[in-house]
Write a protein that holds these residues in place. Structure first.
Motif: not given
Ligand SMILES: Cc1cc2nc3c(=O)[nH]c(=O)nc-3n(C[C@H](O)[C@H](O)[C@H](O)COP(=O)(O)OP(=O)(O)OC[C@H]3O[C@@H](n4cnc5c(N)ncnc54)[C@H](O)[C@@H]3O)c2cc1C
Length: 386
Positions: A13-15, A44-46, A49-51, A155-157, A330-332, A358-360
């Motif tokens: 999400a952050g990217l 992800s996705g083994g 990446c299932n993008f 916030v994309a943590t 895999e997710v919260t 994102g996931e937060v």
């Molecule tokens: C094993 C596994 C496989 C998965 N496979 C898939 C899939 O194939 N397809 C799919 O759709 N989803 C998949 N998911 C779910 C998907 O990866 C997440 O839903 C997605 O990555 C969420 O993106 P995000 O950017 O919100 O959070 P994240 O990708 O978790 O990124 C959060 C970032 O914030 C950073 N961070 C945390 N706290 C701080 C802080 N205090 N200061 C600075 N940086 C911080 C972390 O290091 C991290 O890099 C998978 C998840 C897992 C665990």
């Protein structure tokens, strides 16, 4: 250091947020605690990446407000992400049910996003864990020995799943600090753990896999289920786990669409365990068929007892003792209450300039590329508003 916007977390999400904002000429910085970006993308996705998912609909997401995700999902669609993937000539394929995976490696997706960040002039700070955020006329983020300032903070943590690679509650803590409501998080897309009784009955079936319909709470998924040494997993179980409330039963149809006892309508078929076992083995894996019959034999050979056996096989009530938790999730699910945020921009309604993506956020995708699609869509929504 001063920027137009600070993005905490360099995951999916952050990217995406940084790319969209950078393309619009904003001076943005990503602060990432890890020593590299997008670690979850890589696993992800083994590893492939299932993008995204071709059939992405709002109904594929779980949230206290099922309407919240619609606007962002409509304004950044799977086709938008596929266009980016194709622009970078990344080979991909549809595996099943609209799920798109890289042919080669998840690294392709991460490198694509890093390349787009570079082109958009995004500043990236690795090994930069945000420790503290304050707000005066602007946001001030303290990270180790540095101080970053900007009028907008994203916030994309991420969530709590997979603490091993650095998941923390930082995003939720920050939301609370600014007075935003949190919907209690729980692990989603996670294997279930059997009760002691079921573990004794089934755990030696480890590795047995079969297509089932798993249902609970008005949701159902027809996919594979896998017996593990501690409980149940496989896509059908991961899917239903997100909807499961502790202590509630999950119903499993072990032989969807198949009639197991109709053969006994023929008077010539002997009503014996051997005949029933041989029927069952046409529909269930052999070891499961044997075990099922051993544990749940028909009470008699009457039509009504056979009907009961048939019904039970299509509606096995499993009351799990729990899940494998955030270690394996895999997710919260749950997170920042979507009522606190603008559906169009992801900006807090209470605190102007503060965004959550994102996931937060309390939007959780089903299995199949939906969680990344939410990360891209919510990231783009915020990035376009910065
Ligand atoms: C094993 C596994 C496989 C998965 N496979 C898939 C899939 O194939 N397809 C799919 O759709 N989803 C998949 N998911 C779910 C998907 O990866 C997440 O839903 C997605 O990555 C969420 O993106 P995000 O950017 O919100 O959070 P994240 O990708 O978790 O990124 C959060 C970032 O914030 C950073 N961070 C945390 N706290 C701080 C802080 N205090 N200061 C600075 N940086 C911080 C972390 O290091 C991290 O890099 C998978 C998840 C897992 C665990």
């Amino acid at each position: 250091m001063r920027f137009d916007a600070l993005i905490l977390g360099g995951g999916a999400a952050g990217l995406m947020c940084a790319i969209e904002a950078g393309k619009r000429g904003r001076r943005v910085a990503i602060l990432e605690r890890a020593d590299r970006l997008g670690k979850k993308i890589l696993i992800s996705g083994g590893g492939r990446c299932n993008f995204t998912n071709l059939h992405c609909q709002p109904g594929n997401f779980l949230s206290a407000n099922p309407h919240f995700a619609k606007s962002a999902l409509a304004r950044y669609t799977p086709a938008d992400f596929i266009a980016l993937v194709e622009k970078h000539r990344i080979p991909y394929h549809e595996k099943t049910l609209g799920q798109l995976f890289c042919d080669r490696s998840a690294r392709d997706i991460l490198e694509m996003l890093e390349c787009e960040c570079h082109t958009a002039g995004v500043s990236i700070f690795l090994n930069t864990k945000s420790d503290e955020v304050t707000r005066t006329t602007e946001f001030i983020v303290r990270a180790a020995h540095d101080e970053f300032r900007a009028p907008a903070l994203v916030v994309a943590t991420g969530g709590l799943s997979i603490p091993k690679i650095g998941a923390t509650s930082f995003g939720y803590d920050l939301a609370r600090q600014f007075g935003l409501n949190i919907r209690d998080p729980w692990p989603g897309l996670v294997p279930l753990v059997f009760s002691e009784e079921d573990r004794a009955s089934y755990s030696d079936l480890t590795g047995v896999s079969t297509e089932v319909i798993a249902s609970c709470d008005g949701q159902q998924f027809r996919e594979k289920m896998l017996f593990t040494h501690r409980g149940l997993s496989g896509p059908a179980i991961l899917q239903i786990s997100s909807y499961w409330k502790k202590n509630g039963p999950i119903q499993i149809d072990l032989a969807p669409g198949r009639e197991l006892t109709s053969i006994f309508q023929d008077a010539k078929t002997p009503r014996t365990v051997a005949a029933l076992r041989s029927e069952l083995k046409k529909s269930l894996p052999l070891r499961l068929a044997d075990r099922w019959l051993e544990l749940h034999p028909p009470a008699a050979w009457t039509n009504s007892a056979l009907d009961t056996f048939e019904q039970k096989t299509h509606a096995w009530d499993v009351t799990a003792a729990g899940t494998e938790g955030y270690e394996k999730a895999e997710v919260t699910a749950g997170g920042v209450d979507s009522n606190e945020l603008s559906a169009k921009t992801m900006e807090s309604r209470k605190v102007p300039g503060l965004f959550f993506i994102g996931e937060v956020v309390d939007v959780t995708g089903q299995l199949g590329g939906f969680n990344f699609q939410w990360a891209w869509a919510s990231g783009a929504a915020a990035g376009r508003a910065l």
